[in-house]
Design an enzyme around this catalytic site. Sequence first.
Site, short mmCIF file in Angstrom:
data_model
loop_
_atom_site.label_atom_id
_atom_site.label_comp_id
_atom_site.label_asym_id
_atom_site.label_seq_id
_atom_site.Cartn_x
_atom_site.Cartn_y
_atom_site.Cartn_z
N ALA A 1 -37.22 70.23 11.93
CA ALA A 1 -37.01 68.78 11.99
C ALA A 1 -37.67 68.12 10.81
O ALA A 1 -38.82 68.44 10.45
CB ALA A 1 -37.57 68.22 13.29
N LEU B 1 -41.49 62.69 9.62
CA LEU B 1 -41.55 61.26 9.36
C LEU B 1 -42.63 60.98 8.32
O LEU B 1 -43.48 61.85 8.05
CB LEU B 1 -41.86 60.50 10.65
CG LEU B 1 -40.79 60.58 11.74
CD1 LEU B 1 -41.28 59.90 13.02
CD2 LEU B 1 -39.49 59.96 11.28
N ASP C 1 -39.12 65.02 30.54
CA ASP C 1 -40.46 65.04 29.94
C ASP C 1 -40.66 63.89 28.96
O ASP C 1 -41.14 64.09 27.85
CB ASP C 1 -40.67 66.39 29.24
CG ASP C 1 -42.11 66.60 28.79
OD1 ASP C 1 -43.01 66.14 29.50
OD2 ASP C 1 -42.31 67.20 27.73
#
Length: 557
Positions: A363, A366, A432
């Site tokens: 991923a 950020l 979750d």
Amino acid sequence: MMRQNLGRSTRSIYLSLACLSLALHLLLAFFCLSVLQTACVLPTSSSSSSIPKADTLHRQPVFHASSSSAASSSHKLPTSDKHHKLNSNTWHHVGKGSLGEAAEQEKTLIGAGKVIQKVKGHSKLEALFRHPLYNLPRPEPQKDDWLLRVKTREDVKETESEEEEGDDSISSDSQWQSASEEQGYDKVSWTRDVKTHPPWLRFHLGISRWELYNRKDPNLVQLTHSLATQRILGAVQKTGGTQLKLLISFPNYGQALLKPMKQPRDAETNENLFYFSDFERHNAEIAAFHLDRLLGFNRIPPVVGRLINVTTEIREVTTDHRLSSTFFTSPVGNMCFYGLCEYYCSTEHPVCGQPHALEVSLAAMLPDLSLAPRRSWRSPWRRAYSRTKLAQWEKDPTYCDTVKQTPPYNQGTRLVDLIDMAVLDFLMSNMDRHHYETFEKFGNETFLLHLDNGRAFGRHSRDEPSILAPLQQCCRIRRSTLLRLRLLSLPSFRLSDVMRESLAQDPLAGVAPLLSEPHLSALDRRLASVLQVVQACQDQHSDVIYDDLDEYDQQPD
């Protein structure tokens, strides 16, 4: 004699003119033939110049642009053309008319995609992204609507005058060079020109108040391709969280979050396990990104699958001594490791290659918290994480009335943002979701980050209706979200079909499907359940739909 010479010269002239005429006719014939051949070539997709062909889908991730006018820079949103203006007017009338008129406008807006698909002949996924609902105009972004931005020359001059740094200050693009001499990193020289920036930096500069990325931005293809193919320079264990994950570094100074494959991708969660006792799945992270994109949210950082070598791409490059101490060779010769974490980090729960090859998800990271701080919010519908206790919302059906009176849910879009996230979680059966994050710079007027989706797609045979509690108890939903859900329920845009097609673009799809057919069928079943809940709310309340045409100027009551 003179007549004979004149006749010969005349014949020579005629012969020359005949040859010239023949040559011109041949040139004209070749020209016409080339024009006809060009006219017979089938027109290619507008995104074909920047997007690989279908025969390379298993080698690198591909994300099709949704219009011919893709954004030329990740730091600019596409401007609205006449087509978008027409869509805006249609959208406006949907929200402003009576209930009957709104229903008709919704049918018209949703049905527009059928014409696109029949005329254009594109795949369902391409037709979906060409639909007006996925091309709604955005307000022109202002200076404060970007999370990060490159300093302009005027900013530099102001800094120089304020700090009086003289010759030591940055005064030209030529000085914007990396001073790092660490072995393995690329030698870079970044300027203010976006073309000099690596894909991960363009991704960071493209984050706006409304979304993490613009789906039309060609940099999305470059970013995902980079994640799937860049040489891995370093790997260390990331702190925090309950399960094993690694922080991967690339030569272009980019980083990615790695989650490894710990169980067969088609294994269904044991029905006797609690939601907080389940493994995280690498394919769930990948599928969550694709689903979030198909819903039009664009709130999950880009994720791709990758096949790595545990030995050469983790063990031999890691500088994390604690991580390296957990490597071992299994009895059958597979290279394994388990790391150090709160749960499932032991020799009983190892991550193993076959014997060295390992499937992982990567991923995009950020921006660093020092550049773009984020705020963590506890979800009002957080579960008790107990085997015996229930949370307050599970015991009180009027719980939403309290939430509506509590900041920041009493104004702005935060409540419908949370309901968007609940819809996403229900579709992929993610129980979750205890916290969520936002960027501090934008305050409460921004989207929610849909991070950490590893526990999704665990069960396909059972749905969990409690995930939809925010929608059921509050009876509020964005109009754009509802229209897209209805669109995805149509046979021409069936959610399972576009999801299957989207996932087929990931590199790991060449190994095996990222989601099994039962999981894809479950998406359609759950989508129908969401629409049933909305219909039940509409039967009871008159103000269910939140019109998000000018969403940041309106407040849900």
